[in-house]
Design a protein around this motif. Structure first.
Motif, mmCIF file in Angstrom:
data_model
loop_
_atom_site.group_PDB
_atom_site.id
_atom_site.type_symbol
_atom_site.label_atom_id
_atom_site.label_comp_id
_atom_site.label_asym_id
_atom_site.label_seq_id
_atom_site.Cartn_x
_atom_site.Cartn_y
_atom_site.Cartn_z
ATOM 1 N N LYS A 140 0.816 -1.148 -0.101
ATOM 2 C CA LYS A 140 0.141 0.105 -0.042
ATOM 3 C C LYS A 140 0.786 1.312 0.076
ATOM 4 O O LYS A 140 0.194 2.234 -0.367
ATOM 5 C CB LYS A 140 -1.102 -0.014 1.217
ATOM 6 C CG LYS A 140 -1.865 -1.150 1.044
ATOM 7 C CD LYS A 140 -2.844 -1.040 2.602
ATOM 8 C CE LYS A 140 -3.882 -2.527 2.447
ATOM 9 N NZ LYS A 140 -4.447 -2.477 3.757
ATOM 10 N N SER A 141 2.084 1.055 0.535
ATOM 11 C CA SER A 141 3.098 2.366 0.797
ATOM 12 C C SER A 141 3.809 2.548 -0.539
ATOM 13 O O SER A 141 4.691 3.496 -0.392
ATOM 14 C CB SER A 141 3.683 2.200 1.976
ATOM 15 O OG SER A 141 4.505 1.153 1.945
ATOM 16 N N GLY A 142 3.907 1.623 -1.406
ATOM 17 C CA GLY A 142 4.776 1.860 -2.456
ATOM 18 C C GLY A 142 4.076 1.751 -3.896
ATOM 19 O O GLY A 142 3.321 0.878 -4.310
ATOM 20 N N ALA A 143 4.214 2.769 -4.646
ATOM 21 C CA ALA A 143 3.545 2.737 -6.086
ATOM 22 C C ALA A 143 4.154 1.432 -6.904
ATOM 23 O O ALA A 143 5.336 1.258 -6.621
ATOM 24 C CB ALA A 143 4.162 4.193 -6.801
ATOM 25 N N ASP A 144 3.072 1.105 -7.766
ATOM 26 C CA ASP A 144 3.602 -0.020 -8.362
ATOM 27 C C ASP A 144 4.995 0.392 -9.383
ATOM 28 O O ASP A 144 5.821 -0.821 -9.471
ATOM 29 C CB ASP A 144 2.312 -0.457 -9.550
ATOM 30 C CG ASP A 144 1.178 -1.007 -9.047
ATOM 31 O OD1 ASP A 144 1.681 -1.480 -7.789
ATOM 32 O OD2 ASP A 144 0.283 -1.161 -9.717
ATOM 33 N N PHE A 145 5.048 1.564 -9.752
ATOM 34 C CA PHE A 145 6.286 1.673 -10.795
ATOM 35 C C PHE A 145 7.467 1.604 -9.850
ATOM 36 O O PHE A 145 8.533 1.265 -10.558
ATOM 37 C CB PHE A 145 6.267 2.897 -11.427
ATOM 38 C CG PHE A 145 5.539 4.022 -10.691
ATOM 39 C CD1 PHE A 145 6.327 4.749 -10.027
ATOM 40 C CD2 PHE A 145 4.530 4.667 -10.713
ATOM 41 C CE1 PHE A 145 5.917 5.985 -9.242
ATOM 42 C CE2 PHE A 145 3.620 5.772 -10.168
ATOM 43 C CZ PHE A 145 4.622 6.268 -9.431
ATOM 44 N N THR A 146 7.566 2.113 -8.689
ATOM 45 C CA THR A 146 8.813 2.234 -7.822
ATOM 46 C C THR A 146 9.193 0.548 -7.597
ATOM 47 O O THR A 146 10.343 0.155 -7.421
ATOM 48 C CB THR A 146 8.592 2.819 -6.399
ATOM 49 O OG1 THR A 146 7.595 2.498 -5.658
ATOM 50 C CG2 THR A 146 8.537 4.376 -6.775
ATOM 51 N N LEU A 147 8.072 -0.280 -7.185
ATOM 52 C CA LEU A 147 8.315 -1.721 -6.955
ATOM 53 C C LEU A 147 8.841 -2.310 -8.200
ATOM 54 O O LEU A 147 9.712 -3.254 -7.957
ATOM 55 C CB LEU A 147 7.085 -2.483 -6.379
ATOM 56 C CG LEU A 147 6.543 -1.731 -5.192
ATOM 57 C CD1 LEU A 147 5.075 -2.680 -4.842
ATOM 58 C CD2 LEU A 147 7.329 -2.045 -3.963
ATOM 59 N N PHE A 148 8.354 -1.934 -9.326
ATOM 60 C CA PHE A 148 8.820 -2.839 -10.467
ATOM 61 C C PHE A 148 10.215 -2.017 -10.883
ATOM 62 O O PHE A 148 11.047 -3.086 -11.352
ATOM 63 C CB PHE A 148 7.918 -2.322 -11.506
ATOM 64 C CG PHE A 148 8.218 -3.142 -12.922
ATOM 65 C CD1 PHE A 148 7.890 -4.560 -13.167
ATOM 66 C CD2 PHE A 148 9.023 -2.680 -13.974
ATOM 67 C CE1 PHE A 148 8.019 -5.112 -14.237
ATOM 68 C CE2 PHE A 148 9.344 -3.491 -15.140
ATOM 69 C CZ PHE A 148 8.755 -4.642 -15.327
ATOM 70 N N ALA A 149 10.531 -1.020 -10.461
ATOM 71 C CA ALA A 149 11.920 -0.596 -10.705
ATOM 72 C C ALA A 149 12.873 -1.338 -9.822
ATOM 73 O O ALA A 149 14.085 -1.644 -10.327
ATOM 74 C CB ALA A 149 11.869 0.917 -10.378
ATOM 75 N N ASN A 150 12.516 -1.718 -8.776
ATOM 76 C CA ASN A 150 13.574 -2.600 -7.888
ATOM 77 C C ASN A 150 13.721 -3.957 -8.737
ATOM 78 O O ASN A 150 14.943 -4.375 -8.700
ATOM 79 C CB ASN A 150 12.929 -2.952 -6.386
ATOM 80 C CG ASN A 150 12.904 -1.552 -5.681
ATOM 81 O OD1 ASN A 150 13.761 -0.908 -5.838
ATOM 82 N ND2 ASN A 150 11.911 -1.445 -4.757
ATOM 83 N N SER A 161 0.881 -2.689 -15.656
ATOM 84 C CA SER A 161 -0.194 -1.408 -15.603
ATOM 85 C C SER A 161 0.444 -0.068 -16.478
ATOM 86 O O SER A 161 1.734 0.040 -16.800
ATOM 87 C CB SER A 161 -0.223 -1.062 -14.021
ATOM 88 O OG SER A 161 0.905 -0.277 -13.758
ATOM 89 N N LYS A 162 -0.542 0.680 -16.697
ATOM 90 C CA LYS A 162 -0.235 1.794 -17.331
ATOM 91 C C LYS A 162 0.572 2.643 -16.758
ATOM 92 O O LYS A 162 1.848 3.245 -17.426
ATOM 93 C CB LYS A 162 -1.579 2.727 -17.491
ATOM 94 C CG LYS A 162 -1.235 3.744 -18.749
ATOM 95 C CD LYS A 162 -2.397 4.532 -18.967
ATOM 96 C CE LYS A 162 -2.328 5.970 -19.858
ATOM 97 N NZ LYS A 162 -3.420 6.541 -20.144
ATOM 98 N N SER A 163 0.745 2.904 -15.572
ATOM 99 C CA SER A 163 1.566 3.599 -14.662
ATOM 100 C C SER A 163 3.006 3.076 -14.834
ATOM 101 O O SER A 163 3.996 3.674 -15.100
ATOM 102 C CB SER A 163 1.253 3.926 -13.347
ATOM 103 O OG SER A 163 1.127 2.536 -12.650
#
Length: 361
Positions: free
Chosen positions: A71-81, A338-340
């Motif tokens: 909940k506290s991490g945007a999808d795109f930042t998690l994917f970047a990891n 996701s689009k984001s």
């Protein structure tokens, strides 16, 4: 080891059957759980792009409310990891294909499981991190006859005596250097050149534009230019929603106070309550919002931003650039993402905000 009886707050399930390990980390070591969860999440949802079975296994073994990270991490930042892990894996595999007996050391290893993803059955592997984190790591990922943990800071030169480099040395550092200043990183590379001439290292680097105060939202450069308002607003809204969840459920009070106290904006929220934060935020200019989000990004800003790997050759003429490329190069913009996430991948690579550097010393 213990039985997990606490469960998650806010209605989480309580597991009385499975034995899990309770760990307590804060500050920079806590980011190791974030990156671990990122790899597990992407592995479960997008296995065709990335598969880290050991990360999935570890998340199941740890007594921690990972739903808070969701909940506290945007999808795109998690994917970047996860994307960073994908790129480092490719580089390690390519190197050990040519040097099958090489020693590999992961600096700032945290709960990274790369050894299990790239092992050729011959390499010698070392995972280095701070003592409090290595203590936990060794319980979750026991050492083997070819994998060893080193409980030291990468800035402590004594670790150089703890590794066998008879068959060469290859190094990975992930996002480690963003937490340290240029002087410290410069000294580290000079140490490598002195002690391990000819070794190679791959790591993630953020550009100076990633931390510019430009009205975007975050030290990762999450945002779009003013001539792309729809994309910019959508990315900023997602990031702020994740930040709101983190503020309400993830950050302890002492961290909220610390983050507010460290703000470089001309004003601050009246209290650490989200309503007061939101009121304060709405009154900021675009420039101050960019500055605030840089201040708030996990309490850190990138300490050693680099636009181009060639800048490192000025530090020490023994450094040679092998390659550099955008973080998401070669990673498909799969429709299942996701689009984001896809927007973030395009934006980050187009602007050159996060890159993978590969150098030889």
């Amino acid at each position: 080891m213990r039985i997990c009886i606490q469960g998650c707050q806010n209605g989480g399930m309580i597991d009385l059957q499975q034995t899990k390990m309770k760990i307590n980390l804060s500050g920079m070591p806590l980011t190791s759980l974030v990156t671990l969860y990122s790899r597990a999440k992407i592995s479960k949802e997008h296995a065709s792009l990335f598969n880290d079975a050991k990360a999935v296994e570890l998340v199941e073994q740890i007594d921690y409310c990972f739903s808070l990270l969701e909940k506290s991490g945007a999808d795109f930042t998690l994917f970047a990891n996860a994307a960073r892990a994908m790129q480092l894996d490719k580089r390690v595999k390519a190197y050990i294909k040519e040097h099958p007996h090489v020693s590999v050391i992961n600096l700032g290893a945290g709960f990274e499981t790369e050894f299990y993803r790239v092992d050729n059955g011959i390499i010698r592997w070392y995972d280095l991190d701070l003592p409090e984190l290595i203590e936990v790591r060794k319980q979750l990922l026991p050492e083997t006859d070819r994998s060893t943990c080193i409980a030291k800071s990468f800035l402590d030169p004594s670790w150089c005596q703890d590794i066998n480099t008879e068959n060469g040395l290859f190094m990975i550092a992930g996002g480690l250097f963003r937490y340290f200043g240029e002087t410290e990183v410069h000294q580290f590379f000079s140490l490598l050149a002195d002690r391990f001439p000819g070794c190679e290292i791959v790591f993630e680097a953020e550009s100076k534009s990633s931390i510019d105060v430009d009205g975007s939202c975050g030290a990762y450069g999450v945002g779009w230019n003013d001539d792309e308002p729809e994309k910019k607003d959508a990315m900023q809204a997602e990031y702020m929603k994740a930040f709101e969840n983190a503020w309400k459920m993830f950050f302890p009070q002492v961290q909220k106070d610390m983050m507010i106290g460290a703000l470089t904006t001309s004003t601050r929220p009246q209290s650490a309550k989200w309503d007061d934060f939101e009121t304060w935020w709405d009154q900021l200019s675009a420039q101050e919002k960019g500055k605030a989000m840089s201040d708030f990004f996990f309490g850190f800003t990138c300490g050693c931003p680099l636009e181009d790997a060639s800048e490192m050759t000025v530090w020490d003429n023994r450094i040679t650039v092998v390659d550099q490329f955008p973080l998401f190069r070669g990673i498909p913009r799969d429709p299942s993402l996701s689009k984001s996430i896809r927007q973030f991948m395009d934006y980050t690579d187009e602007k050159g905000r996060i890159k993978i550097f590969h150098v030889r010393v």
